[in-house]
Design an enzyme around this catalytic site. Structure first.
Site, mmCIF file in Angstrom:
data_model
loop_
_atom_site.group_PDB
_atom_site.id
_atom_site.type_symbol
_atom_site.label_atom_id
_atom_site.label_comp_id
_atom_site.label_asym_id
_atom_site.label_seq_id
_atom_site.Cartn_x
_atom_site.Cartn_y
_atom_site.Cartn_z
ATOM 1 N N GLY A 49 16.669 5.476 -70.576
ATOM 2 C CA GLY A 49 17.804 6.312 -70.231
ATOM 3 C C GLY A 49 17.272 7.714 -69.981
ATOM 4 N N GLU A 50 17.890 8.697 -70.582
ATOM 5 C CA GLU A 50 17.425 10.083 -70.455
ATOM 6 C C GLU A 50 17.165 10.597 -71.868
ATOM 7 O OE1 GLU A 50 16.046 13.427 -69.456
ATOM 8 O OE2 GLU A 50 17.843 13.594 -70.697
ATOM 9 N N SER A 51 15.907 10.881 -72.155
ATOM 10 C CA SER A 51 15.511 11.151 -73.541
ATOM 11 C C SER A 51 16.212 12.382 -74.115
ATOM 12 C CB SER A 51 13.989 11.309 -73.646
ATOM 13 O OG SER A 51 13.529 12.373 -72.821
ATOM 14 N N CYS A 81 10.513 3.348 -72.358
ATOM 15 C CA CYS A 81 10.673 4.498 -71.460
ATOM 16 C C CYS A 81 11.167 5.718 -72.257
ATOM 17 C CB CYS A 81 11.593 4.132 -70.301
ATOM 18 S SG CYS A 81 11.486 5.291 -68.913
ATOM 19 N N ARG A 110 6.624 13.395 -70.337
ATOM 20 C CA ARG A 110 7.853 12.919 -69.718
ATOM 21 C C ARG A 110 7.696 12.777 -68.202
ATOM 22 N NH1 ARG A 110 11.004 16.700 -69.298
ATOM 23 N NH2 ARG A 110 12.975 15.619 -69.176
ATOM 24 N N ILE A 139 10.446 3.370 -64.266
ATOM 25 C CA ILE A 139 11.513 4.191 -63.696
ATOM 26 C C ILE A 139 11.454 5.574 -64.350
ATOM 27 C CG2 ILE A 139 13.993 4.421 -63.314
ATOM 28 C CD1 ILE A 139 14.211 1.364 -63.732
ATOM 29 N N ARG A 140 11.011 6.575 -63.591
ATOM 30 C CA ARG A 140 10.817 7.925 -64.163
ATOM 31 C C ARG A 140 10.079 7.818 -65.501
ATOM 32 N NH1 ARG A 140 16.226 10.690 -64.962
ATOM 33 N NH2 ARG A 140 14.920 12.485 -65.438
ATOM 34 N N HIS A 175 10.046 -1.093 -68.556
ATOM 35 C CA HIS A 175 11.283 -1.758 -68.962
ATOM 36 C C HIS A 175 11.144 -3.282 -68.855
ATOM 37 C CE1 HIS A 175 13.939 1.891 -68.732
ATOM 38 N NE2 HIS A 175 13.039 2.274 -67.866
ATOM 39 N N GLU A 177 13.020 -5.377 -70.258
ATOM 40 C CA GLU A 177 14.364 -5.948 -70.330
ATOM 41 C C GLU A 177 14.985 -6.153 -68.945
ATOM 42 O OE1 GLU A 177 15.000 -1.538 -70.148
ATOM 43 O OE2 GLU A 177 13.555 -2.899 -71.087
#
EC number: 4.3.3.6
Length: 201
Positions: A49-51, A81, A110, A139-140, A175, A177
């Site tokens: 997600g976004e840490s 991630c 990051r 992803i990022r 990821h 998952e």
């Protein structure tokens, strides 16, 4: 033996996919949003997600300190991630006010592999995962700049560390998952089983 109960931190990110992957790996999977839900699980996944957002929401929901305490006490935890960033003892370039849970002696950068439009998939050989390489979705994604003596490097991609383990804490830049390959989640479920067995002795 009954299946272990594993939570997925459900504040932001790809929660549903982790719940599905854990269930496929023979765990009882539950979303965790409150401290009392955290208290009822044997292990926890911190999703991508976004840490920065996950960090701020964990503080807002009163989860940060209970989560740090459980990780310090040895609860198995797996971060993907953004979850890897959350488990780092140090971030190279944190956003203002960004906190981590910690638990893995590593320094993480990051968004090291680039922006959203630079996302990619790659085959990754992961120690402790038998058979073919794991298909990693980046992803990022962060990478690990360095690790301490207690942290084992499980995988690298393009010369950068992308999977690590320290005791009962596991983290991947990618990821698993999102791929339908549940072997990394299976490894984590076995870590939780072993922890639960040791706690009952």
């Amino acid at each position: 033996m009954t299946s272990p109960v594993i939570g997925v931190l459900a504040l932001q990110g790809d929660v549903r996919e982790h719940l599905v992957a854990l269930a496929a790996a023979d765990a009882v999977a539950r979303p965790v949003r409150r401290p009392e839900e955290l208290a009822d699980v044997d292990g926890l996944v911190i999703p991508g997600g976004e840490s920065t957002t996950i960090s701020k929401l964990a503080v807002l929901f009163g989860l940060m300190e209970p989560l740090r305490a459980r990780v310090r006490d040895g609860m198995p935890v797996y971060g993907t991630c953004a979850g890897m960033i959350m488990l780092a003892d140090k971030i190279l370039d944190p956003r203002s006010g960004q906190e981590t849970v910690g638990g893995i002696d590593m320094i993480v950068r990051r968004n090291a592999f680039g922006r959203q439009n630079e996302s990619f998939e790659a085959a990754v050989d992961v120690k402790e995962i038998p058979g073919d390489p794991v298909e990693g979705v980046f992803i990022r994604a962060p990478w690990v700049e360095s690790v301490g003596a207690r942290t084992e490097v499980l995988a690298e991609h393009d010369g950068h560390i992308v999977a690590v383990r320290q005791g009962d804490a596991l983290a991947t830049s990618f990821h698993p998952e999102l791929t339908g390959d549940h072997r990394v989640h299976g490894l984590f479920v076995e870590m939780v089983r072993a922890y639960r067995t040791s706690e009952s002795l």
